[in-house]
Design a protein around this motif. Structure first.
Motif, PDB file in Angstrom:
ATOM      1  N   PRO A  97      41.592  17.758  38.476  1.00 60.37           N
ATOM      2  CA  PRO A  97      42.059  17.391  37.139  1.00 60.37           C
ATOM      3  C   PRO A  97      42.258  18.552  36.175  1.00 60.37           C
ATOM      4  CG  PRO A  97      39.775  16.687  37.469  1.00 60.37           C
ATOM      5  CD  PRO A  97      40.310  17.081  38.811  1.00 60.37           C
ATOM      6  N   ARG A  98      41.669  19.699  36.451  1.00 60.31           N
ATOM      7  CA  ARG A  98      41.827  20.843  35.555  1.00 60.31           C
ATOM      8  C   ARG A  98      42.945  21.802  35.978  1.00 60.31           C
ATOM      9  NH1 ARG A  98      37.488  22.447  32.523  1.00 60.31           N
ATOM     10  NH2 ARG A  98      38.917  24.092  31.795  1.00 60.31           N
ATOM     11  N   ILE A  99      43.486  21.595  37.160  1.00 60.24           N
ATOM     12  CA  ILE A  99      44.497  22.528  37.663  1.00 60.24           C
ATOM     13  C   ILE A  99      45.873  22.192  37.087  1.00 60.24           C
ATOM     14  CG2 ILE A  99      45.825  23.207  39.713  1.00 60.24           C
ATOM     15  CD1 ILE A  99      43.257  24.680  39.558  1.00 60.24           C
ATOM     16  N   ALA A 100      46.526  23.229  36.531  1.00 62.08           N
ATOM     17  CA  ALA A 100      47.858  23.061  35.944  1.00 62.08           C
ATOM     18  C   ALA A 100      48.941  23.785  36.732  1.00 62.08           C
ATOM     19  CB  ALA A 100      47.863  23.569  34.498  1.00 62.08           C
ATOM     20  N   GLY A 101      48.552  24.701  37.609  1.00 61.67           N
ATOM     21  CA  GLY A 101      49.569  25.426  38.343  1.00 61.67           C
ATOM     22  C   GLY A 101      49.001  26.271  39.470  1.00 61.67           C
ATOM     23  N   PHE A 102      49.895  26.615  40.400  1.00 69.13           N
ATOM     24  CA  PHE A 102      49.600  27.515  41.516  1.00 69.13           C
ATOM     25  C   PHE A 102      50.356  28.829  41.294  1.00 69.13           C
ATOM     26  CE2 PHE A 102      48.811  24.308  45.244  1.00 69.13           C
ATOM     27  CZ  PHE A 102      47.537  24.049  44.748  1.00 69.13           C
ATOM     28  N   VAL A 103      49.715  29.930  41.617  1.00 68.53           N
ATOM     29  CA  VAL A 103      50.375  31.224  41.715  1.00 68.53           C
ATOM     30  C   VAL A 103      50.123  31.739  43.127  1.00 68.53           C
ATOM     31  CG1 VAL A 103      50.471  33.603  40.901  1.00 68.53           C
ATOM     32  CG2 VAL A 103      50.115  31.735  39.260  1.00 68.53           C
ATOM     33  N   LEU A 104      51.179  31.988  43.869  1.00 63.47           N
ATOM     34  CA  LEU A 104      51.028  32.464  45.246  1.00 63.47           C
ATOM     35  C   LEU A 104      50.698  33.956  45.250  1.00 63.47           C
ATOM     36  CD1 LEU A 104      51.430  30.746  47.884  1.00 63.47           C
ATOM     37  CD2 LEU A 104      52.212  29.705  45.769  1.00 63.47           C
ATOM     38  N   GLY A 105      49.611  34.302  45.922  1.00 59.94           N
ATOM     39  CA  GLY A 105      49.244  35.707  46.088  1.00 59.94           C
ATOM     40  C   GLY A 105      49.643  36.161  47.477  1.00 59.94           C
ATOM     41  N   THR A 106      50.915  36.440  47.653  1.00 56.42           N
ATOM     42  CA  THR A 106      51.447  36.685  48.991  1.00 56.42           C
ATOM     43  C   THR A 106      50.953  37.986  49.608  1.00 56.42           C
ATOM     44  OG1 THR A 106      53.460  37.403  47.838  1.00 56.42           O
ATOM     45  CG2 THR A 106      53.494  35.228  48.844  1.00 56.42           C
ATOM     46  N   ASN A 107      50.631  38.989  48.802  1.00 52.59           N
ATOM     47  CA  ASN A 107      50.115  40.239  49.381  1.00 52.59           C
ATOM     48  C   ASN A 107      48.757  40.019  50.029  1.00 52.59           C
ATOM     49  OD1 ASN A 107      52.302  41.870  48.721  1.00 52.59           O
ATOM     50  ND2 ASN A 107      51.489  42.387  46.713  1.00 52.59           N
ATOM     51  N   ASP A 108      47.848  39.374  49.310  1.00 54.11           N
ATOM     52  CA  ASP A 108      46.524  39.123  49.872  1.00 54.11           C
ATOM     53  C   ASP A 108      46.596  38.155  51.046  1.00 54.11           C
ATOM     54  OD1 ASP A 108      44.138  40.367  48.346  1.00 54.11           O
ATOM     55  OD2 ASP A 108      45.521  39.798  46.761  1.00 54.11           O
ATOM     56  N   LEU A 109      47.467  37.166  50.933  1.00 54.28           N
ATOM     57  CA  LEU A 109      47.600  36.196  52.013  1.00 54.28           C
ATOM     58  C   LEU A 109      48.110  36.867  53.288  1.00 54.28           C
ATOM     59  CD1 LEU A 109      47.389  33.251  52.896  1.00 54.28           C
ATOM     60  CD2 LEU A 109      49.722  32.907  52.040  1.00 54.28           C
ATOM     61  N   ALA A 110      49.123  37.711  53.143  1.00 53.57           N
ATOM     62  CA  ALA A 110      49.651  38.420  54.315  1.00 53.57           C
ATOM     63  C   ALA A 110      48.577  39.295  54.956  1.00 53.57           C
ATOM     64  CB  ALA A 110      50.855  39.259  53.911  1.00 53.57           C
ATOM     65  N   LYS A 111      47.763  39.926  54.125  1.00 57.08           N
ATOM     66  CA  LYS A 111      46.673  40.760  54.652  1.00 57.08           C
ATOM     67  C   LYS A 111      45.701  39.913  55.473  1.00 57.08           C
ATOM     68  CE  LYS A 111      43.360  41.758  51.828  1.00 57.08           C
ATOM     69  NZ  LYS A 111      42.241  41.005  52.475  1.00 57.08           N
TER      70      LYS A 111
END
Length: 280
Positions: free
Chosen positions: A135-149
């Motif tokens: 209920p508190r989440i308003a958005g996602f930001v993709l952290g593609t550099n960390d994810l790729a690592k």
């Protein structure tokens, strides 16, 4: 602002007065004031005060002001959260969200600001639906550099499943989803291609690391003149068909139904919101 655009979201280091001042005049939709990766360890504590003063001074117009803190598992995270709770900002961005328990922990520290989640870990991607529905989440930001690592991947294509899972979760929950950064900030052709891919996937906008990336990103994630014209013609044709008791219309040889009108009206609303933002 209704139908707020999220085309471009630029990271700005919270420790640098010059960058904070320059951000006031940049044509971005979202400013991601960063206390995490963009701030050196020995500058993190002072950055809180620097950012607090900059936000209090204002001048950022209708741009969405989001502050990214350090993780709550770091020595700075909880003090960051307490500091941001008192800042004049619109939301707080939590890095490396693995599950709803991470959101709960921040929500307890910052009870009255929307929370955005950095989606940048394998566990977080697998829990995207649950995180998006918090209920508190308003958005996602993709952290593609960390994810790729973490995935040990070397290509953007290898992230496709993760990107799509986050878009699906965001759309199902009715929240915003911003694509990850493009690291080669001087490569305009590469940026344009990745923006186009992200837009086609369904992302609302893209996170940026340099002001030079703003113009292309705004162009790709904003409705084109052709799309605006088509939206207006679809609405006019559909309304004319309805007046004659018909449930569908035809525009440019294609069937237009009510679902297309929903999209058309959203396109026009977004164009109006962009125009309003760019005049402030």
């Amino acid at each position: 602002m209704q139908n707020r655009p999220y085309r471009s979201a630029l990271y700005i280091p919270g420790s640098k007065d010059r960058a904070l001042e320059k951000a006031r005049g940049l044509p971005v939709d979202v400013i991601l004031f960063d206390l995490e990766d963009a701030v050196a360890p020995d500058a993190k504590i002072a950055a809180r005060d620097t950012l607090h003063v900059a936000l209090a001074d204002g001048g950022y117009g209708q741009r969405l002001r989001i502050v990214r803190i350090n993780g709550l598992d770091t020595e700075w995270g909880r003090a960051d959260a307490a500091a941001v709770a008192a800042m004049d900002c619109d939301a707080i961005l939590l890095p490396k969200v693995n599950g709803t328990e991470d959101v709960d922990a921040l929500a307890a520290l910052v009870p009255d600001k929307p929370i955005w989640a950095m989606m940048e870990t394998p566990q977080g991607i697998l829990n995207a639906a649950q995180i998006a529905n918090h209920p508190r989440i308003a958005g996602f930001v993709l952290g593609t550099n960390d994810l790729a690592k973490d995935l040990n991947s070397r290509t953007r294509a290898a992230l496709t499943t993760s990107l799509q899972l986050c878009v699906l979760a965001a759309r199902a929950a009715g929240i915003v989803a911003l694509d990850g950064v493009y690291n080669a900030f001087k490569d305009e052709d590469g940026l344009r291609a990745e923006c186009t891919e992200g837009r086609d996937m369904g992302f609302d906008g893209k996170t940026l690391i340099h002001p030079a990336q703003v113009a292309i990103t705004n162009e790709i994630f904003g409705p084109t003149a052709e799309e605006i014209d088509l939206a207006r013609r679809q609405i006019a044709a559909f309304e004319a068909a309805e007046a004659e008791g018909q449930g569908v219309a035809v525009v440019d040889g294609r069937i237009v139904e009510n679902l297309h009108i929903v999209t058309a009206r959203a396109t026009l609303a977004k164009a109006e919101a962009i125009a309003a933002l760019e005049t402030t």
